[in-house]
Design a protein around this motif. Structure first.
Motif, PDB file in Angstrom:
ATOM      1  N   ALA A  96      -4.645   8.099   4.636  1.00  0.00           N
ATOM      2  CA  ALA A  96      -5.222   7.227   4.076  1.00  0.00           C
ATOM      3  C   ALA A  96      -4.181   6.170   3.384  1.00  0.00           C
ATOM      4  N   ARG A  97      -4.336   4.802   3.087  1.00  0.00           N
ATOM      5  CA  ARG A  97      -3.501   4.058   2.357  1.00  0.00           C
ATOM      6  C   ARG A  97      -4.303   3.743   1.208  1.00  0.00           C
ATOM      7  N   GLY A  98      -3.526   3.208  -0.050  1.00  0.00           N
ATOM      8  CA  GLY A  98      -4.213   2.996  -1.233  1.00  0.00           C
ATOM      9  C   GLY A  98      -3.340   2.197  -2.231  1.00  0.00           C
ATOM     10  N   ASP A 114       0.830   5.480   0.786  1.00  0.00           N
ATOM     11  CA  ASP A 114       0.666   6.511   1.559  1.00  0.00           C
ATOM     12  C   ASP A 114      -0.070   7.674   0.769  1.00  0.00           C
ATOM     13  N   THR A 136      -7.807   2.332   0.029  1.00  0.00           N
ATOM     14  CA  THR A 136      -8.143   0.941   0.439  1.00  0.00           C
ATOM     15  C   THR A 136      -8.188   0.896   2.162  1.00  0.00           C
ATOM     16  N   GLU A 137      -7.741   2.097   2.746  1.00  0.00           N
ATOM     17  CA  GLU A 137      -7.888   2.156   4.219  1.00  0.00           C
ATOM     18  C   GLU A 137      -7.952   3.593   4.482  1.00  0.00           C
ATOM     19  N   ILE A 138      -8.675   4.018   5.371  1.00  0.00           N
ATOM     20  CA  ILE A 138      -8.843   5.376   5.984  1.00  0.00           C
ATOM     21  C   ILE A 138      -8.125   5.283   7.416  1.00  0.00           C
ATOM     22  N   ILE A 139      -7.253   6.332   7.586  1.00  0.00           N
ATOM     23  CA  ILE A 139      -6.302   6.514   8.783  1.00  0.00           C
ATOM     24  C   ILE A 139      -7.023   7.323   9.605  1.00  0.00           C
ATOM     25  N   LYS A 140      -7.720   6.865  10.778  1.00  0.00           N
ATOM     26  CA  LYS A 140      -8.210   7.779  12.018  1.00  0.00           C
ATOM     27  C   LYS A 140      -7.103   8.069  12.903  1.00  0.00           C
ATOM     28  N   ALA A 176       0.934  -1.259  -0.122  1.00  0.00           N
ATOM     29  CA  ALA A 176       0.139  -0.009  -0.133  1.00  0.00           C
ATOM     30  C   ALA A 176       0.905   1.306  -0.221  1.00  0.00           C
TER      31      ALA A 176
END
Length: 109
Positions: free
Chosen positions: A85-87, A76, A101-105, A74
């Motif tokens: 996020a990551r993608g 950044d 693919t992923e949201i970073i909280k 992935a």
């Protein structure tokens, strides 16, 4: 809507069907309209590499720089230098794009 679930943009803009008070979501979207046109810097980092200035000066056309990521790993995605996020890299017609693919909280970096 469960309290631990974040709303997506469409829900915020259109209200959430079945929510206890749809008017709150619509009102929130209207309050946010003032920031919709504010530009932000979005960057996708494929990987990083460290080298000495002398090595950097010797790089020429066609040189390959080894990055700290593996193929398929992935990437950044930063907004205003903050990791959000990551993608994955995708090809859309003849251009490169990113699919998240992923949201970073939180404040992870």
């Amino acid at each position: 809507m469960p309290a631990d679930r974040d709303m997506n943009f469409e829900e915020l803009q259109n209200g959430t069907p079945g929510a206890p008070d749809d008017g709150d979501a619509v009102r929130s979207a209207q309050e946010l309209e003032a920031v919709f046109d504010i530009p932000v810097a979005v960057s996708a980092v494929l990987g990083k590499s460290r080298m000495q200035v002398s090595q950097l000066l010797r790089i020429g056309k066609g040189a390959v720089i080894e990055l700290d990521r593996k193929v398929g790993e992935a990437i950044d995605i930063y907004v205003n230098n903050r990791l959000v996020a990551r993608g994955e890299v995708v090809v859309v017609e003849d251009r490169l794009g990113i699919t998240m693919t992923e949201i970073i909280k939180g404040d992870r970096r």
